[in-house]
Structure formats: C-alpha cells, structure tokens
Write a protein that holds these residues in place. Structure first.
Motif, short mmCIF file in Angstrom:
data_model
loop_
_atom_site.label_atom_id
_atom_site.label_comp_id
_atom_site.label_asym_id
_atom_site.label_seq_id
_atom_site.Cartn_x
_atom_site.Cartn_y
_atom_site.Cartn_z
N PHE A 55 1.25 -0.81 -0.36
CA PHE A 55 0.15 -0.21 0.04
C PHE A 55 0.79 1.13 -0.13
O PHE A 55 0.48 2.24 0.56
N MET A 161 -9.62 7.19 5.48
CA MET A 161 -9.73 7.05 4.33
C MET A 161 -10.47 7.26 3.40
O MET A 161 -11.26 6.57 3.23
N PHE A 181 -2.29 0.11 8.18
CA PHE A 181 -2.47 1.55 7.98
C PHE A 181 -3.09 2.32 9.44
O PHE A 181 -3.19 3.22 9.58
N TRP A 192 -10.70 -0.98 4.54
CA TRP A 192 -9.37 -0.31 3.71
C TRP A 192 -8.55 -0.90 3.29
O TRP A 192 -8.45 0.14 1.68
N TYR A 195 -10.48 -1.28 0.03
CA TYR A 195 -11.07 0.14 -0.86
C TYR A 195 -9.48 0.40 -1.53
O TYR A 195 -9.90 0.61 -2.53
N LEU A 196 -8.23 0.71 -1.06
CA LEU A 196 -7.02 0.71 -1.49
C LEU A 196 -6.74 0.30 -2.40
O LEU A 196 -6.20 0.47 -3.64
N ARG A 200 -5.55 1.35 -6.02
CA ARG A 200 -4.12 0.93 -6.51
C ARG A 200 -5.03 0.15 -8.44
O ARG A 200 -3.81 1.18 -9.67
N SER A 205 -5.79 7.48 -6.43
CA SER A 205 -5.33 7.71 -4.80
C SER A 205 -6.28 8.25 -4.66
O SER A 205 -7.58 8.90 -4.68
N CYS A 326 -1.99 6.23 -0.59
CA CYS A 326 -2.33 7.32 0.02
C CYS A 326 -1.49 7.69 1.10
O CYS A 326 -0.95 7.03 1.76
N LYS B 258 -11.19 11.94 -5.00
CA LYS B 258 -9.99 11.32 -5.91
C LYS B 258 -9.18 11.53 -6.14
O LYS B 258 -8.88 13.50 -5.98
#
Lengths: 370, 370, 370, 370
Positions: A55, A161, A181, A192, A195-196, A200, A205, A326, B258
């Motif tokens: 991440f 986030m 995180f 998260w 989600y991230l 990605r 972002s 992030c 975003k």
C-alpha cells in the motif's frame, strides 16, 4: 519557525533532496545529559519507511540514521546533533519528463514560479522524503521528553481513509500496530485494504485523516498569544506535505455546538469532558491533547492529464515514478513526530519563563489533571 | 512567531489587557515611504468594534487608534510604528467572582496554571480585546500591500453559524456588508438573525465558520518547508481566540476526493479549478488563496455551571460580564487582518530571497495566473 | 542569532566536533540561481587549513568540502545547502588527561559547568575546527554577494602580532598573500617570523590583531537599532574563538579625538575621511567598512601549570596536543568569512524592507560614495 | 536580535522618536510573579536623565515612566509589559536646517540613504533619546535578576574621558555616585570637570570609555557558538549610539600578552586572575564579567563645517540644538542596562536548556567561583 528551521529553543533544521546523496537535520538546543544512540531513533524511522507493504511506494530505502555530532559516550552534550540518512534507491530516470513539465496538484509549478530553478528529480526538496528528517528529530525529542515530562505518551492513528471513517465504538488502541494503516478499528482496516487495492489498480489515490494525541502533557505549555500551543500545532501539521486542514479537539464540529455543550466542566477530580482537545487560551490544561490532520489524495498519478510545460506549451502529463496511493498511511509517524517537536519546544520555552515543567501543577489544591 | 510577536520581517508585537489603561502594538519592519495616517487604519477597527448591533457585546469602545511613532509627514519612515488604543468602557466590577474562579471553556484556569498570577478583569490578556491590535496592524499591512502587490484584495465572510451553513448558490459578495453577520447569503442572514436572537434569550451561544480569501496574490509567496504560506496561515488563524480548526482550499473535504478530482489542471489560460486553495507545496500559485476558520461557541455564559475555585472548592460559576453570543460575528475583520499580516510578511521574505514580488511571473511564457 | 545559527535571512547553522566523524553547516535562505560548485568554496578553506607552515598546528586536514544539497546542475536552488567536511586526522589519544582536567584559559571548564558533560577530545565543540564551517559558508556568501553587490571586495590582514604592530607607511596590499601571516608589511612579516619562532621554541604563545575591510559596500545596509551593521559585526567577530575585542573604524582611538577631528566631512565628491569605518547610526555610508579584531594568545600550552580536575583535586596540567602558537594567523580567513556573512544577511534584510540593494544610491544627486 | 527588538526570550522592542509624542518599549517574555511598580524603574531613568548638570544637554525631560500592561496588583503576570515615557521638552524649531542637510558624523545621511524619508527632528529615531527605553527595560530586568540570580550586582563607571584615563590605583567604588561623571577616581573627576568645561566653551566634544562589570554572575551563562555571552555583550554595547569599540576582560591588551600571562589559573579556591573578563568559550566562569565600551565624541557641534544638502549642494552646516559635549557621561546607566538585558536573556536561555540557573554550580566539588 521560518525557512527550513522548526522550533524556537529545540530547533530542527532539515536539509536534502529526494534524489541527492543524503538528507538530514541538525537538532540544536537539545538539553545535555540525555542518553541517546542511533538505536533510540531508528525504530521511529522504520515505522515511516517506504516499501513495507503493497500500500506504499515501492521505493526501497533503509533509512539508516547516523549521528554525526552532539552526542558523546552515548549522552547528548547540549551541542548541535547532526542526523544524516543516505539516499540509496534513487531512480532519477523515472523523472525525465518532469524536468520541463508540471504535475497538476504538485509543487513542481510553484517551486518553478518562486525560484526559477529546481531539483525536479523525485520532487527534489518538495518530496515527502524530507519527512524522514522530521521523524528522526522527533525520535530525539521523544528521548528528551521521556526525561523531562515522564509519563508523556504520543499516539497517532488513521481515523478516515477516503470516504470511510472508522467506527469510534470499535476503537481499540491495541489494533493500531496490527495493520498497515495504523487503524484502531480492525474491521475498518480490513475494509480499507480492499478499498485501497481497488484504487491502486485504477492508478488513483485518496486522502485520509490522521488523529494524534498526547497523554500526560503537563499543564501550562503554550506561549500566548502568537506562540500558543494550538497555533504551533496548526503550523507544524500544516507544514507536512499534502496537509489541507488541522483541528484541535472538536475542531469544526464545535461550530454547531452550543456554549453549554462545548464548555468542559471542571471538578476537583478533573474535567468532565474534553471538547477543547486539552488546550484553552493556547495553553495546555493537563488533559489529553488531541489534533486531527487532513491529508489530500496523492497528486502524482499515472493517469494522464492535460497540462503545460515550462515553455507554456500544452502537454500530456503522465507520472511514472513510484508513489503512495494514500499518503496518509505513512503520515501517522510524521504527525507524531511533529507533535513531539512542538511539545519539547514548548516545554523548554515554559521552563525558561516559568522555571518549572513536567510536574502536575500544585497551583490548584487537590486538582487532578486529565 | 513567538510570545507576543507575529511575523518575521513585518513584525507585530501586541500588548495590553482588556481592562488596563490601553492596548496597542508595535509594527516593526514596515517598508518606508508608504502614505499612512490614522484615517487609513480607523475604518478597519470600526468594523471590529463592539456594541454596533444587538448581536455583539454591549461594551462601548470608540477604539480610536493613535500613531505614536514611525510615521512622519504622513509617510512611514521604516522605523517602528506604535499604535495605541485607549480602553474607555471597562466595567471591572462585573468580574469580581472571576478573581478566584475559573470559567469553564475559558483561559482563566490555564493562565493560572501557567503563570500563577493573572489579570482576571475581563479575561485580561486572554480577552478578545487584544484582537483590536491585530486589526490595527492589519490596516497598516493593507496600506503597504496596496503599494507592493497592487490588485491584491482580501475579503472575509461568515459561511456557517451554528448548525446553519449558507447556500453557496445564493453567494453574493455585495451582500457581505449589508447585514450584521458579514454574510454573503441574504436569505441566510435573515435566518441567522432569528436563530441568534433565540440563543441570546436563552443566554446560550454558538460557533461559526469564517471564510477569508485573497485575490491577486502574486505567485511564489511562501517559504518551504517550515515557513510555508499555509503553515503560516494555519498558525495565524489558530492564534485567534476561540479558533479550533483551519482549512486551506477544500480542507477536510479533500480527504474523500480522489486524486483525479482534487488535482487542479493547469492550462495556458490558467488553472481549471482551485481545490488547492491557491497554495501548492506551501507556495502561492497565483490563484485565489482560500482559508476557512472554525470558531467555537462563546464560553462565558450567564447560565450557571459547577466548577472549582482557586482553592479547589466546588463552586457555582455565573459569568455576568457582557459577551458576544457568537464570537464568530466580529471575527471576520480579524481573520482578514491575520491574512493581511501573513501576506505582507511572506511578500517581504520572498523579496529578500528572490528579489522580486508582486509582478505576474514571467517564468512561464503566456501563463495567466488565477 | 542564537545557539548555533548565525544570521536572520541568510542563516548558517554549524555542527560538529573537533574529533567527530565530520563537521559542517547548513546554509539556509540562499538566493536561488547563483552558480556554485565545491570549487567556489574550496579555495577559501585552503587558506584557513592547518599544517601549511611551521607557524600553525601540524594537524593535517584536507578540509575537503562536499555539497550535499541545495545545488542542482551547478546552481543554487533556494533550498538549504548542506556543506560537509570530514575529519581525517584526529589524534584523540593526545587528549587523555583532558577528560578530567581543565586547561586554564580554555572552554573546558565552562562547558563542564554549563552542560555537565562534554566531548573533551580536541576541545570538542569549542575547538577552532568549527571555524572551517564558517569559512565554507562564507565562500557561498561571497558567490552570492558577487551577483548581488558587484564590486564588493573583502580583504583581511594581520596588523599586530604580540607587541609588534605593522608600520602603516609600509602598507602594501600585494604583500598580504606573500607571507604566512597575511601581513601587508613585508619588513614586519620577516620580524614576526623570528619573533614567533622564538615563542614556539619556548612553547609559549601570543595574541594578534586582524583588520578586515570591505570595499564597495552599498549604502543603506544595517537595521537600526538592534540589527545595526556594526552591532552585527561586533557579535560576528566576538563569536570567533579567542576574540576579546572588536572595533569599527577608529574604535578606541576615537575616544581621545575631538568632535571636529572625528566627524567625517562630506562633499559632493564623497567623504574626506573615514574615522567612522563606513558606518553611521548603524547603517553603511558607502565608504570602506573597517573592523579590527583582537585575538588573545593560545591557551593550550605544553608549559605545565597548576589547575584543578573534575573532582576538585589540584593537578599539574600539561597540554600535549598540536596547537597554533598564534591563533591570529589562521584567523584572517575566518574574519573575512564573518564579514561576508554579515554583509549578505544585511543585504537581504535591506532588500526585504527597502526593495533595492547594491546600486549606488540615487538619493543624493551627484553623490559619489567612498 | 533584529530590527528594534533586543533579546531572544526576554525580548525588548523599543519604539519612538526624539520629538514625537512619546517613546517606550514592550518587554515580552518576562517571568511572572516578580514584584514591580513604576518606582522600581524610575530611579534608573533618573540616572540617565538629561539636564542634571552643566555637562549634559540642557533639554529638560522628566522621563516619567508609565506601566501600561503586564503588571497586575504590583506583580508581573508573564504577559507583555508596556513602558511609556512621554516627550515633553521638544524644541523642534532648533532643527529647521537639518531637514535638508546632513550633519557630519551623524546618522542623518545614512537614514536618508537607506529609507529615503526620515524624521529629522532631533535626530528622530537615531537620537540617543531612545536609550531611555533601554534603561527602563533594564530596570525591569534588574528586578527579575534580583529574584533569579540573587547576589548579582551590576556597576558601570567611566575610566577615560578624551585623553585622560583614570589612575587605577585610586579606584574607589564609593566615588562613582559622587561626581557627575560616574568616575571612581575622585582626583580625575576634578580634572575632567575643568577639561570638559574648556571643551564646552570651544563648542567641541570628546569621547569616553565606560567600563561595566557584573559580580555574582552564575557560571554557565552563554549559548555557544553564535549566542556566546561575549558575542551578545558585543552586539548589545555596539548597538548603543556613538559606540565604536567593545572589549571583554583584557581586550586589545591581551594581544601583547603571552599565553602564560593571559591564562587565568584555577585553584580549588577559585581563579587567581581574571584576564578573561569572566567568560571562556562564550560561557560565564562565575568570575566578574568585565566589559569596556568606547564612545566617540559627539558629532553634533555648533562649529560650522562644510557639507552637502539633500540636493547635492555644498552648504555650511551648523547644529544649533542642545547636545552633550561628552556623550559618554550619560552612557554609564545605558551600558549597565544593556548588561542587565543580556544577562537576563542568557539566564532564561540557560534555564530553558539546562534547567537550573543562579546556583553556584555543584559540578566541581569544593569549587568556589570568583
């Protein structure tokens, strides 16, 4: 605070660019006689280090800190402490086009407008790589605070986030170190991750909110009116890359509160609430100091976008370097470091003017802070 | 910035207590040769002055400013400008009980914890009365900015009172001076009048959000990393009484955006949006600088509350002085003044290092800022 | 100026100890766009370097400077410039006894009294080795001054060694670089060689007066009242190791002068004399700036002396390290560097407040400065 | 130290012109809880006041100081102390020609060259009248020092007027207050009276050397390297009007001394001599701190002299205002005040970093300082 120095009495001057030979900082004004070795600083740097999970940016940096001065026989001497971290994984070729182009949302254009010349490699001086120096200096600050204000404890964590805030009812401090995180809500941490990962994959972002708290802050820290503790905290946090907002205590939420709700009632046993975030009139009350920090989404994206180059031509801009989806993720140790730097500086300023620091104030009989 | 001085090159040192003989400030570092008389400063003070509507404290102060030094034949000389405002309507007897008690949510207790001694009359040094000095110094700053950065315009207004935000679709800059709230939304101003009247009758209070913007800021202002323009703004605003949060541009809202939404695309004709609030990497872009400031509800209330006194006894606390039900109302001119102080200081710092200021940058051919 | 930072806008923060791995400094606030490489700095360091004649310490140090940040493609970028010099010839074993003893006339005892802990090796932080960082920073300052105040020229030389002053009638600027003493009087340089050789053989030492002048200083530099040009010069010179006195212009000799003698008459063609040393009211007149600096004799001597140790015992103290018999010899480049640092800082401060710098002032028609 | 502020933690900002309505200063950073009234400050001002003998300017000023803030119920509160002194005997018409002319040896020309505009009346900001503010601030500093460093004593006196130094063998501290010159040598005081009377009748002037000493300074004061105690003292003294030289301890005389002569030998009972003037490596040793200050002759003379005016024309310059024939006479209380300001600032800085101040250091067993 000005230019590249932070603090008045505990003064940190940082130097270095993302792709230069090294970065570092000078810590000046450190009290003498504090036990200190590289081993006291390195763990804080390791928490901020890139490349530790999928991440964060895949740049690999050992971030190994060396103490070049100011410490003798494992003890601070009161003279300037030079901390140096060598850069080892610069891939400057990634940045070829950036030399003459400006990434939208990035400091490229403003450094060019201000200085007319810039080290564009990896963002140069504007890169978040500089924050490693802050974390190193914060590590020294923690060692000093441990001797000066025993019981002081600084903790940071992510509370939002993108569109997803944590559920405060699931807050568990023990979870903070258990996920990539710094999230105190285990269920949300799992959310998260998914989600991230999605973000990605689309090369996009998102932003984040970091909350950082200090327990055991002695009452009386803060130099009204322009060196208020909260004013220093606001400047410290806003000086971090990508930060767009800072709150103390209830922050913007206090706007909708009535006076009778917001005011924290004081009893002989202490305060009944902490809407103020531990600060009144710019001075610490002895309660927990609470600061929230808003990070914008990373601006360096692979997704192409129209822009201009240094000659005013329209160009397509694609950023090919390695970046965090992030930036807030690695921001937790940085916010903690800035809080430590503010507290040590204010503690020394208070000691200068008022002569005491760190003790529970005897000024109100029977008063128990916090 | 430290203790009672704000700024590095344009330095404002304020002094004075709410119920002392006078308050004032020294403006040091002012460029010479700028036309200045009391008449250039007084109008700004008149906007902040208490007692002008039923929605603010009924304390009556002329707030008449006198220039005691630094100006000769109507021209600044480059030497320190002393501005003095006499206090005329102190009713210190209102504050009898406060001498040995601490109003909840107020700086009473922290001044006591820090200093062990305090001028309790009207809050003494922690009173918002000090902000008159800021507004006076800001008036001088505006006169200097007018000659240094022609076209610069600073405007503040209230965008939320308590639970009631304005409707941005009704934003009308011409409305700002037409109501007692500096509200750009005429319909909401009417709502607020009723809302605040109700609060006032129940002796309660509420918070507010002030937004303050600067148009025509030259690009390049801001001294990374610890003298960033936004870091200075955050400190400046957080140093105002009752402030609990500061945002630049989209602030906390950028967290949920975003990267592709947040980044402001740059074209030869300028930027297509301004999520950044006119600042990237701590340096002005040339766009409108946008800052939002959260004010907590007034803590001094007639409604009794339990508390402790200076000897640790439990007491009933009732504040009988005159207070604003919403401190945010009179905060608009103060936020404007702090923005002016930050900008003039940064403009001088930029001129020192880079030699030019105020011109539209020629560094990107054809580039139109804003 | 405070702790280990010198200057307000052109800020130099030095770090490092005599026998640590390296020494160095951060130059912050440097204007951008100035051509700079190591080769611009090294020659100034070579002039201060120890071990170049039998009259200075035999410690051999290359004093090779590295630029670690703040310069890109041979150009300053406006970000902090880190200059590092590695220590290569530390012979710490020479200093064994010093760990628990205090050399008379040396900072050993005061560092112990202040900090309770010290790096005693080679004097640690109090060693004159730190002055290499000043000379390096001064080299950068000279490069900036060359672009900012063209025509400015800084020259230092020794005018007295021990009891032997130069004969001003034999002053020849071309001689300054022709002898190991920076002496403008060739005959006296020969005398000094014999004189110092005798002292050296008896293991004794002696003081010196260094004069340092700047030609081509633009009028208007100096920030009255507490940032006066001469006040800054006094602090700068007094901060050098072993300095006990500073004069501007006629200095102490002006005490015996009458007002009619001392006042420098001004004509349309310039001033008729320069008793003031180029500064009136703390501001440069445009004439030559003249500063004299008194250095005490070296305190580290092989000749034994009674003293006390860290436990309060009476001990015989013998210093066995390598030392200069006249510290003034290597002080000339250091005084020059400090003058350069003061001038660049004042030039930037003047530009900030008044907007112009470096030009012959047009404010008095026909006025020719100097 | 910069612009019109002196000090880092105990910060004095002065303001005002010779012929404006008032002068004054803000003392910021003062420790709280120190007993203080106007009566503690006035005596120091009375010593500097003009018009008390025929040897000083005949301008009559009461120099009555008012405390406008920062003191409550006779106690400092830790907030800024504003001290104001009204000007009452301005005779501005004396200065008509000076508006367009430059007195030789005076700051008239440099203020014009720097700022382009100046308050020429009585020298405006460059007048020695500003030193009244220093003396007032020094009075507050003495009150604080009395509580912080008990036993500290500051004494100034004149040791040379023009060509006539005192005879050290006749030094009698009790004489200092017994003559208009603060002279410790009664015989020389009588000589000076005749000498100065002669000068005065010929409308000429002469310089002086003031020596100022502090007994009971705690060891450890001074912040190496750029905040050295002696560097601060040099700047403080050089910032006083008409000063051209500063020495610490033996000063320029140490140049001719050998190392074996100059080094002050330390024994368990203290130092055997004090060539160093109480400072080694920029830090106080605990011995008497000794500073000498050279004042040039007054530049404002009735004797006509050729000069130029503001348009570059040749003119005859005659100064008709009231002036001191020897500015050094009234300089003694000013030098004392500056020494007090340096010591309090350094004491607070030391307390900040090292935590203790004022005590005889226990770090060397049995060590008796002084």
């Amino acid at each position: 605070m000005s230019l590249n120095t932070f603090g008045h009495l505990y003064r940190v001057t940082t130097w270095g660019e993302s792709h230069g030979p090294a970065i570092g900082c000078t810590v000046d004004g450190c009290p003498p006689g504090v036990a200190l070795t590289e081993a006291d600083i390195q763990p804080w740097l390791d928490r901020r280090r890139p490349g530790t999970s999928k991440f964060t940016t895949q740049r690999q940096e050992a971030d190994e800190v060396r103490i070049l001065s100011g410490v003798f026989d494992g003890m601070t001497t009161g003279t300037p402490i030079q901390l140096m971290i060598e850069n080892t994984d610069q891939r400057s070729k990634d940045y070829g086009d950036i030399a003459s182009q400006f990434r939208p949302g990035h400091a490229d254009v403003t450094y060019h407008l201000k200085y007319g010349v810039r080290d564009y490699r990896g963002g140069g001086r504007s890169s978040a790589r500089e924050t490693a120096s802050r974390v190193a200096a914060g590590g020294v600050a923690r060692a000093v605070l441990a001797s000066l204000v025993p019981g002081l404890k600084i903790t940071g964590y992510m509370v939002q986030m993108g569109t997803k805030p944590i559920d405060r009812s699931r807050f568990d401090a023990d979870q903070i170190g258990q996920n990539p995180f710094w999230c105190p809500d285990a269920a949300m941490a799992a959310d998260w991750a998914v989600y991230l990962d999605d973000l990605r994959k689309t090369h996009n972002s998102v932003g984040a909110v970091i909350e950082v708290v200090a327990d055991g802050v002695s009452p009386g820290l803060g130099a009204p009116l322009y060196g208020k503790l909260d004013a220093d905290l606001a400047a410290a946090m806003m000086s971090i890359n990508a930060v767009k907002g800072v709150e103390v205590g209830d922050g913007f939420a206090s706007v909708a509160q009535k006076g009778t709700q917001h005011r924290d009632v004081m009893t002989p046993a202490g305060f009944l609430s902490n809407h103020a975030g531990g600060i009144l009139g710019g001075i610490s009350t002895g309660q927990q100091v609470v600061v929230s920090v808003a990070f914008k989404p990373t601006s360096s994206l692979r997704l192409p976008v129209e822009g201009v180059d240094i000659d005013g031509n329209v160009v397509d801009i694609v950023t090919t370097g390695r970046h965090d989806p992030c930036v807030g993720i690695r921001a937790t140790p940085i916010c903690e470091a800035m809080l430590a730097l503010v507290l040590i500086d204010q503690a020394l300023r208070h000691r200068a003017q008022c002569g005491d620091v760190g003790a529970v104030s005897p000024r109100i009989p029977g008063h128990v802070d916090g």
